[in-house]
Design an enzyme around this catalytic site. Sequence first.
Site, PDB file in Angstrom:
ATOM      1  N   GLU A 212     -34.843 -33.911  -4.316  1.00 19.45           N
ATOM      2  CA  GLU A 212     -35.674 -33.139  -5.238  1.00 19.45           C
ATOM      3  C   GLU A 212     -35.712 -33.729  -6.645  1.00 19.45           C
ATOM      4  O   GLU A 212     -34.928 -34.610  -6.992  1.00 19.45           O
ATOM      5  CB  GLU A 212     -35.208 -31.691  -5.275  1.00 19.45           C
ATOM      6  CG  GLU A 212     -33.740 -31.487  -5.525  1.00 19.45           C
ATOM      7  CD  GLU A 212     -33.396 -30.002  -5.438  1.00 19.45           C
ATOM      8  OE1 GLU A 212     -32.928 -29.584  -4.379  1.00 19.45           O
ATOM      9  OE2 GLU A 212     -33.594 -29.287  -6.417  1.00 19.45           O
TER      10      GLU A 212
ATOM     11  N   CYS B 114     -29.989 -28.194 -10.243  1.00 17.98           N
ATOM     12  CA  CYS B 114     -29.661 -29.218  -9.260  1.00 17.98           C
ATOM     13  C   CYS B 114     -29.404 -28.680  -7.850  1.00 17.98           C
ATOM     14  O   CYS B 114     -28.506 -27.886  -7.632  1.00 17.98           O
ATOM     15  CB  CYS B 114     -28.404 -29.907  -9.786  1.00 17.98           C
ATOM     16  SG  CYS B 114     -27.916 -31.312  -8.856  1.00 17.98           S
TER      17      CYS B 114
END
Length: 352
Positions: free
Chosen positions: A94, A334
Site C-alpha cells: 500500500e 501503515c
Amino acid sequence: MIKIIILNNLFENEIKNKIADLGIKSYRADQIFRAIHKQGVMSFDGINQVSKADIELLKKEFTISSMEILKDFHSKQDETIKLLYLLEDNNIIEGVLMKYKHGYSLCVSTQVGCRMGCDFCASTKKGLERNLEAFEIASQIYLVEKHFSINLSSIVLMGSGEPFDNYDNVIRALKLLNDKKGRNLSFRNMTVSTCGVADKIIEFGKDLPQANLAVSVHSFNNEIRNKVMPVNYKYPIERLFSAIREYLLITNNRISIEYTVIPGENNNDEDVNLFRKYLKNTNYIVNLIALNPINAYNNKEYKEEAKIFMEKLKASNINVTLRRELGSDISASCGQLKKSYLEEGERNEIHS
Ligand code: SF4
C-alpha cells in the site's frame, strides 16, 4: 539454465554490459532505460524504439516485471488518497498520496509485511512476507504519477516494511529514481524512515548523504521502547543516538524524529527531560504524531494529548511540530488499509 534477469531493476550501464553479450548495440541500453524509468513502460511491447528482432533477443535473458494500482481510496476529509498496488505474484502493498501546499508527496512501501514487530503497526502482524525488488519500489512512483497525471514533489519511504531491512534494493531504487535519464527525482526530495536500525543509519549517511532521514523514536526510555518497538533490544536508545550523531556528522543534514504520543506511556515530564538529553546539540525536528483514532492499538482519540505534549516540549525549547492528520477516514496509517481490505475478502473476488 539461463537465469532470467529483471530488466527494470538495472541501471543503464548494467543493461549495456549485458546486451553486448547478446549482440545488441550498446545505444539500445539508453532507449530501454528511458522507456522503463522515464516513460514507466512495464512490458517489452511498450519499448517502441527497439527493433522487434532485438526485443526477441532480449526476451531470451530478460523479463520486464509489472505491477499495477489495484484500488484507490479517496478521503472525504482532505485530498489524501490511499492506494493498494498489486504485485506480479499477487502480493499487495500500500501507499498514501498526500497533497501539501508545496505539492504531492507519496508514502512508499519497501517490503511486503515487516518483521520489526512495532506494537502499533498493522503491517507487521503477519511478519515479513518478502522484500520488494528495486523496481517495485521505484514503480510505485511511476504508477502514481501516470495514474493521476501529476509530478510528485517528494517521496517518503514510510509505508509497509523497514527500508533498512531491504537496504540494497532501497538504495538501488532511490538511485534509479534519481537517474537523470529516468525520473530525475532529487535525493533531497527523498526521505527514508527507519524504526532505528542503527548500523544502517551510518551506512545510509555514507551512501546517500543528500537524502533525508527520519527515525521513529516513540520513546527515549529503553523499557518503554522495548515494549513498543522490539528493534530496541538490538539497538537500544544510546546506540541509536550514537549512530544518529555519526550520521549527522557525515551528512550535515537535519534529522526528523518521529514520535507517536501514547498517553500515559511516553508523554510524562521525565520524557520531556529525555528529549532534552538526547537532542542536545543535535540538528533535528521532532514530528509528533497523535495515535490514529481507528488504530487497532487503541480506539480513543489522542489528538488533544498530543497537543498538550507538544506545548510542554515547546516550553522546553524542543523544536517540535504536530503532524497534520491526513486521511484518517481511509485507514491511512501503515498497514491498516491492506489489513482491512484483505479481511473483507475483496481480494478473492478480484482474483477469482
Ligand atoms: S512501523 Fe514500520 S518498521 Fe515498524 S513494524 Fe510497521 S512497517 Fe515495520
